[in-house]
Write a protein that holds these residues in place. Sequence first.
Motif, PDB file in Angstrom:
ATOM      1  N   TRP A   1       7.429 -14.151   5.065  1.00  0.00           N
ATOM      2  CA  TRP A   1       7.804 -15.326   6.298  1.00  0.00           C
ATOM      3  C   TRP A   1       9.599 -15.287   5.834  1.00  0.00           C
ATOM      4  O   TRP A   1       9.932 -14.816   4.412  1.00  0.00           O
ATOM      5  CB  TRP A   1       7.148 -16.479   5.070  1.00  0.00           C
ATOM      6  N   PHE A   2      10.377 -15.631   6.855  1.00  0.00           N
ATOM      7  CA  PHE A   2      11.833 -16.114   6.833  1.00  0.00           C
ATOM      8  C   PHE A   2      12.098 -16.883   7.402  1.00  0.00           C
ATOM      9  O   PHE A   2      11.446 -18.411   7.513  1.00  0.00           O
ATOM     10  CB  PHE A   2      12.261 -14.981   7.640  1.00  0.00           C
ATOM     11  N   ARG A   3      13.229 -17.834   7.335  1.00  0.00           N
ATOM     12  CA  ARG A   3      13.528 -18.181   7.459  1.00  0.00           C
ATOM     13  C   ARG A   3      15.129 -18.728   8.210  1.00  0.00           C
ATOM     14  O   ARG A   3      15.475 -17.783   7.510  1.00  0.00           O
ATOM     15  CB  ARG A   3      13.548 -19.940   6.995  1.00  0.00           C
ATOM     16  N   GLN A   4      15.748 -20.162   8.933  1.00  0.00           N
ATOM     17  CA  GLN A   4      17.046 -19.499   9.700  1.00  0.00           C
ATOM     18  C   GLN A   4      17.630 -20.788   9.910  1.00  0.00           C
ATOM     19  O   GLN A   4      16.751 -22.110  10.247  1.00  0.00           O
ATOM     20  CB  GLN A   4      16.418 -18.470  11.125  1.00  0.00           C
ATOM     21  N   TYR A   5      19.008 -20.458   9.459  1.00  0.00           N
ATOM     22  CA  TYR A   5      20.086 -21.880   9.304  1.00  0.00           C
ATOM     23  C   TYR A   5      20.302 -21.877  10.694  1.00  0.00           C
ATOM     24  O   TYR A   5      20.561 -20.897  11.685  1.00  0.00           O
ATOM     25  CB  TYR A   5      20.831 -22.150   8.068  1.00  0.00           C
ATOM     26  N   PRO A   6      20.793 -23.638  11.228  1.00  0.00           N
ATOM     27  CA  PRO A   6      21.225 -22.642  12.355  1.00  0.00           C
ATOM     28  C   PRO A   6      22.715 -22.144  12.360  1.00  0.00           C
ATOM     29  O   PRO A   6      23.713 -22.292  11.663  1.00  0.00           O
ATOM     30  CB  PRO A   6      22.653 -23.897  12.713  1.00  0.00           C
ATOM     31  N   GLY A   7      23.338 -21.167  13.131  1.00  0.00           N
ATOM     32  CA  GLY A   7      24.223 -20.381  13.432  1.00  0.00           C
ATOM     33  C   GLY A   7      24.293 -18.966  12.303  1.00  0.00           C
ATOM     34  O   GLY A   7      25.485 -18.018  11.893  1.00  0.00           O
ATOM     35  N   LYS A   8      23.787 -19.063  11.679  1.00  0.00           N
ATOM     36  CA  LYS A   8      23.320 -18.312  10.343  1.00  0.00           C
ATOM     37  C   LYS A   8      21.646 -17.083  10.811  1.00  0.00           C
ATOM     38  O   LYS A   8      20.977 -17.535  11.307  1.00  0.00           O
ATOM     39  CB  LYS A   8      22.639 -18.636   9.071  1.00  0.00           C
ATOM     40  N   GLU A   9      22.432 -15.550   9.594  1.00  0.00           N
ATOM     41  CA  GLU A   9      21.114 -15.004  10.245  1.00  0.00           C
ATOM     42  C   GLU A   9      20.013 -15.724   9.896  1.00  0.00           C
ATOM     43  O   GLU A   9      19.430 -16.294   8.487  1.00  0.00           O
ATOM     44  CB  GLU A   9      21.263 -13.538   9.510  1.00  0.00           C
ATOM     45  N   ARG A  10      18.944 -14.922   9.601  1.00  0.00           N
ATOM     46  CA  ARG A  10      17.204 -15.129   8.910  1.00  0.00           C
ATOM     47  C   ARG A  10      17.693 -14.402   7.899  1.00  0.00           C
ATOM     48  O   ARG A  10      18.314 -13.255   7.914  1.00  0.00           O
ATOM     49  CB  ARG A  10      16.103 -14.207  10.205  1.00  0.00           C
ATOM     50  N   GLU A  11      17.125 -15.110   6.664  1.00  0.00           N
ATOM     51  CA  GLU A  11      16.947 -14.384   5.532  1.00  0.00           C
ATOM     52  C   GLU A  11      15.118 -14.960   5.261  1.00  0.00           C
ATOM     53  O   GLU A  11      14.229 -15.133   5.495  1.00  0.00           O
ATOM     54  CB  GLU A  11      17.395 -15.464   4.216  1.00  0.00           C
ATOM     55  N   GLY A  12      15.085 -13.036   4.176  1.00  0.00           N
ATOM     56  CA  GLY A  12      13.947 -13.380   3.592  1.00  0.00           C
ATOM     57  C   GLY A  12      14.089 -14.289   3.270  1.00  0.00           C
ATOM     58  O   GLY A  12      14.302 -14.653   2.047  1.00  0.00           O
ATOM     59  N   VAL A  13      12.346 -15.240   2.627  1.00  0.00           N
ATOM     60  CA  VAL A  13      11.634 -16.145   2.062  1.00  0.00           C
ATOM     61  C   VAL A  13      10.202 -15.310   1.658  1.00  0.00           C
ATOM     62  O   VAL A  13      10.528 -15.232  -0.251  1.00  0.00           O
ATOM     63  CB  VAL A  13      10.817 -17.292   2.165  1.00  0.00           C
ATOM     64  N   ALA A  14       9.385 -14.910   1.416  1.00  0.00           N
ATOM     65  CA  ALA A  14       8.162 -14.263   0.654  1.00  0.00           C
ATOM     66  C   ALA A  14       7.412 -13.347   1.384  1.00  0.00           C
ATOM     67  O   ALA A  14       7.758 -13.720   3.070  1.00  0.00           O
ATOM     68  CB  ALA A  14       7.815 -15.516   0.186  1.00  0.00           C
ATOM     69  N   SER A  15       7.179 -12.134   0.924  1.00  0.00           N
ATOM     70  CA  SER A  15       6.351 -10.963   1.683  1.00  0.00           C
ATOM     71  C   SER A  15       5.232 -10.695   0.846  1.00  0.00           C
ATOM     72  O   SER A  15       5.469 -10.865  -0.114  1.00  0.00           O
ATOM     73  CB  SER A  15       7.002  -9.829   2.048  1.00  0.00           C
ATOM     74  N   VAL A  16       4.051 -10.368   1.660  1.00  0.00           N
ATOM     75  CA  VAL A  16       2.469  -9.698   0.729  1.00  0.00           C
ATOM     76  C   VAL A  16       2.046  -8.791   1.130  1.00  0.00           C
ATOM     77  O   VAL A  16       2.030  -8.665   2.706  1.00  0.00           O
ATOM     78  CB  VAL A  16       1.986 -10.875   0.696  1.00  0.00           C
TER      79      VAL A  16
ATOM     80  N   LEU B   1      13.059  -7.442   2.296  1.00  0.00           N
ATOM     81  CA  LEU B   1      12.592  -9.211   2.435  1.00  0.00           C
ATOM     82  C   LEU B   1      14.756  -9.371   2.763  1.00  0.00           C
ATOM     83  O   LEU B   1      14.602 -10.309   3.550  1.00  0.00           O
ATOM     84  CB  LEU B   1      12.974 -10.636   1.501  1.00  0.00           C
ATOM     85  N   SER B   2      15.569  -8.435   2.192  1.00  0.00           N
ATOM     86  CA  SER B   2      16.632  -9.009   2.930  1.00  0.00           C
ATOM     87  C   SER B   2      17.350  -8.285   3.873  1.00  0.00           C
ATOM     88  O   SER B   2      18.733  -8.583   4.237  1.00  0.00           O
ATOM     89  CB  SER B   2      17.315  -8.135   1.631  1.00  0.00           C
ATOM     90  N   GLN B   3      16.121  -7.460   4.373  1.00  0.00           N
ATOM     91  CA  GLN B   3      16.318  -6.757   5.374  1.00  0.00           C
ATOM     92  C   GLN B   3      15.771  -7.273   6.803  1.00  0.00           C
ATOM     93  O   GLN B   3      14.332  -6.750   7.005  1.00  0.00           O
ATOM     94  CB  GLN B   3      16.656  -5.160   5.539  1.00  0.00           C
TER      95      GLN B   3
END
Length: 126
Positions: A34-49, A107-109
Motif C-alpha cells: 500500500w502507498f499513499r499520496q498527498y496532493p502535489g506530493k510523490e507517492r510514499e510507501g505505507v506497508a508491504s507484504v 517501500l521508499s521507491q
Amino acid sequence: QVQLQESGGGSVQPGGSLTLSCEFSGLGDYCAGWFRQYPGKEREGVASVDNFASASYSASVKGRFTIFRDNAKNTLYLQMNSLEPEDTAMYYCASRESPYCGGVYFLSQSSQFTYWGRGTQVAVSS
C-alpha cells in the motif's frame, strides 16, 4: 497481467479505524503493498507484504496499521487504527513483479512496484 482494485476509503474522526481492501487478480506470489499520496506530493510507501506474510511498514504507520493478504479471497487489506489527520491521503495498492518485497528500502521507491490500482480516498478530520 496483475489487476488491482481498491475499496473501503471514507471519512473518519481522529482516533478512529478504517480497513481498506484491494481485490487482485494475477498476483500469484508477487509482493504487494500500500502507498499513499498527498496532493502535489510523490507517492510514499505505507506497508508491504510477501506471500509468506512477512510485512514491512513505514515509520509513520508502524504500530497503527496492519497489512495482510488473503490469497483464497484474492484480497489485500490495510487495517488502519488510531488514525490521525496526517493520514488523510489517496491510498493505492500496488505489486512488484517479484516475490521479494525488499523491506522498507523498496517501500521508499515506488518505482519498484509495477502494477497499481486507481486509489481510494481516506479523510481523517473532526
